[in-house]
Scaffold this active site. Structure first.
Site, PDB file in Angstrom:
ATOM      1  N   SER A  21       0.935  -1.233   0.002  1.00  0.00           N
ATOM      2  CA  SER A  21       0.022  -0.006   0.175  1.00  0.00           C
ATOM      3  C   SER A  21       0.805   1.099   0.165  1.00  0.00           C
ATOM      4  O   SER A  21       1.536   1.582   0.890  1.00  0.00           O
ATOM      5  CB  SER A  21      -0.864  -0.174   1.269  1.00  0.00           C
ATOM      6  OG  SER A  21      -1.383   1.425   1.253  1.00  0.00           O
TER       7      SER A  21
ATOM      8  N   HIS B 144      -1.313  -1.339  -4.111  1.00  0.00           N
ATOM      9  CA  HIS B 144      -2.495  -0.890  -3.535  1.00  0.00           C
ATOM     10  C   HIS B 144      -2.576   0.630  -3.148  1.00  0.00           C
ATOM     11  O   HIS B 144      -1.682   1.221  -2.747  1.00  0.00           O
ATOM     12  CB  HIS B 144      -2.525  -1.559  -2.248  1.00  0.00           C
ATOM     13  CG  HIS B 144      -3.917  -1.738  -1.711  1.00  0.00           C
ATOM     14  ND1 HIS B 144      -5.068  -2.456  -1.912  1.00  0.00           N
ATOM     15  CD2 HIS B 144      -4.205  -0.770  -0.534  1.00  0.00           C
ATOM     16  CE1 HIS B 144      -5.861  -2.009  -1.139  1.00  0.00           C
ATOM     17  NE2 HIS B 144      -5.603  -1.033  -0.152  1.00  0.00           N
TER      18      HIS B 144
ATOM     19  N   MET C  15      -8.886   8.189  -0.044  1.00  0.00           N
ATOM     20  CA  MET C  15      -9.778   8.370   1.065  1.00  0.00           C
ATOM     21  C   MET C  15      -9.941   9.986   0.857  1.00  0.00           C
ATOM     22  O   MET C  15      -9.463  10.854   0.417  1.00  0.00           O
ATOM     23  CB  MET C  15      -8.936   8.576   2.575  1.00  0.00           C
ATOM     24  CG  MET C  15      -8.223   7.174   2.556  1.00  0.00           C
ATOM     25  SD  MET C  15      -7.393   7.260   3.931  1.00  0.00           S
ATOM     26  CE  MET C  15      -6.674   5.496   3.992  1.00  0.00           C
TER      27      MET C  15
ATOM     28  N   HIS D 126      -8.211   1.051  -3.938  1.00  0.00           N
ATOM     29  CA  HIS D 126      -9.419   0.787  -2.782  1.00  0.00           C
ATOM     30  C   HIS D 126     -10.022   2.345  -2.555  1.00  0.00           C
ATOM     31  O   HIS D 126      -9.355   3.028  -1.809  1.00  0.00           O
ATOM     32  CB  HIS D 126      -8.384   0.491  -1.693  1.00  0.00           C
ATOM     33  CG  HIS D 126      -9.212   0.304  -0.459  1.00  0.00           C
ATOM     34  ND1 HIS D 126      -8.360   0.033   0.782  1.00  0.00           N
ATOM     35  CD2 HIS D 126     -10.584   0.053  -0.068  1.00  0.00           C
ATOM     36  CE1 HIS D 126      -9.379  -0.087   1.777  1.00  0.00           C
ATOM     37  NE2 HIS D 126     -10.714   0.041   1.168  1.00  0.00           N
TER      38      HIS D 126
HETATM   39  C1  DX5 Z   1      -6.222   1.692   5.692  1.00  0.00           C
HETATM   40  C2  DX5 Z   1      -5.718   1.162   4.274  1.00  0.00           C
HETATM   41  C3  DX5 Z   1      -4.765   0.077   3.960  1.00  0.00           C
HETATM   42  C4  DX5 Z   1      -3.388   0.612   4.974  1.00  0.00           C
HETATM   43  C5  DX5 Z   1      -2.701  -0.523   5.176  1.00  0.00           C
HETATM   44  O1  DX5 Z   1      -7.402   2.318   5.428  1.00  0.00           O
HETATM   45  O2  DX5 Z   1      -6.895   0.835   3.361  1.00  0.00           O
HETATM   46  O3  DX5 Z   1      -4.524  -0.285   2.935  1.00  0.00           O
HETATM   47  O4  DX5 Z   1      -2.954   1.477   4.039  1.00  0.00           O
HETATM   48  O5  DX5 Z   1      -1.647  -0.214   5.927  1.00  0.00           O
HETATM   49  P1  DX5 Z   1      -1.042  -1.225   7.144  1.00  0.00           P
HETATM   50  O6  DX5 Z   1      -0.342  -2.300   6.114  1.00  0.00           O
HETATM   51  O7  DX5 Z   1       0.237  -0.294   7.741  1.00  0.00           O
HETATM   52  O8  DX5 Z   1      -1.943  -1.509   8.078  1.00  0.00           O
HETATM   53 ZN    ZN Z   2      -6.469  -0.317   1.506  1.00  0.00          ZN
END
Ligand code: DX5
Ligand code: ZN
Length: 229
Positions: free
Chosen positions: A10, A35, A39, A68
């Site tokens: 991500s 990924h 937001m 996402h």
């Molecule tokens: C959270 C995101 C994740 C996040 C994961 O809302 O959707 O993709 O970046 O990060 P880690 O692996 O640090 O939990």
């Molecule tokens: Zn995510």
């Protein structure tokens, strides 16, 4: 480890000021997907990146971009991300008034489509759309931030979705990826794989802790190796 296990770093935890370099580095390090966390400060209390950044990232990598969407409403942004080079687009069912329409909009735009479930979102949203899904994404943290701790009650939920996917495929349905997102580390990825996931998002585990010797390649290798344990 199965050949079908995919690692999706991500970029939420990447250095945004050097994003081109960062995504090139994870592709070179063996990542399967980028990924891409979107937001909107409405559906989730944080604000990140949109289609213009997706288009910029697209020019730096050949691997699929896994968008996402943590936005509400959803539909308006789908064609923009498709035009910006997204390959997969997932969204949260409670953020769309018309889930079936949004899934169709994603596929009509030429992308693979999926639903995302927060830790407390019930799975009944799957009931009437299995034939329209290419991927199911289970959140193992509450969405909005990287670097949170894995919520262990996600493990039985992963197993339940694995059962549903296997039953769907056994009755002639299309394959569906099962992705898990949030708090995945070298220490817990084996449990997530054993529960039935095949696609693993890792943000802070990759960008926040590159292997002292092997950099991103080292940590991705350690994530893959840990799946076998
Ligand atoms: C959270 C995101 C994740 C996040 C994961 O809302 O959707 O993709 O970046 O990060 P880690 O692996 O640090 O939990
Ligand atoms: Zn995510």
């Amino acid at each position: 480890m199965s050949a079908t296990h995919r690692i999706a770093p991500s970029i939420l935890s990447a250095d945004f000021a050097r994003l081109g370099e960062e995504v090139r580095a994870i592709e070179a390090a063996g990542a399967d997907l980028v990924h891409f966390d979107v937001m909107d400060n409405h559906y989730v209390p944080n604000l990140t990146i949109g289609p213009m950044v997706c288009e910029a990232v697209r020019r730096h990598v050949g691997i699929p971009i896994d968008v996402h969407l943590m936005v509400e409403p959803v539909d308006r942004l789908v064609p923009d991300f498709a035009a910006a080079g997204a390959n997969l687009i997932t969204f949260h069912p409670e953020a769309s008034r018309h889930v079936d329409r949004t899934l169709q909009t994603i596929r009509d735009a030429g992308c693979r489509a999926g639903l995302v479930f927060n830790p407390a979102t019930p799975l009944h949203h799957l009931d009437h759309v299995m034939d329209r899904l290419d991927i199911i994404l289970l959140m193992s943290v509450n969405p909005g931030f990287g670097g949170q701790s894995f919520i262990a009650s996600t493990l039985p939920k992963i197993a339940e979705v694995r059962r549903r996917i296997d039953a769907h495929v056994a009755s002639g349905g299309q394959p569906i990826w099962l992705e898990v997102d949030g708090g995945i580390k070298v220490e817990n990825i084996a449990a997530v794989a054993r529960a039935g996931a095949d696609t693993f998002v890792a943000g802070s585990a990759v960008f926040g802790a590159p292997d002292p010797d092997g950099g991103y390649h080292g940590v991705i290798q350690r994530l893959r190796a840990a799946m076998d344990t």
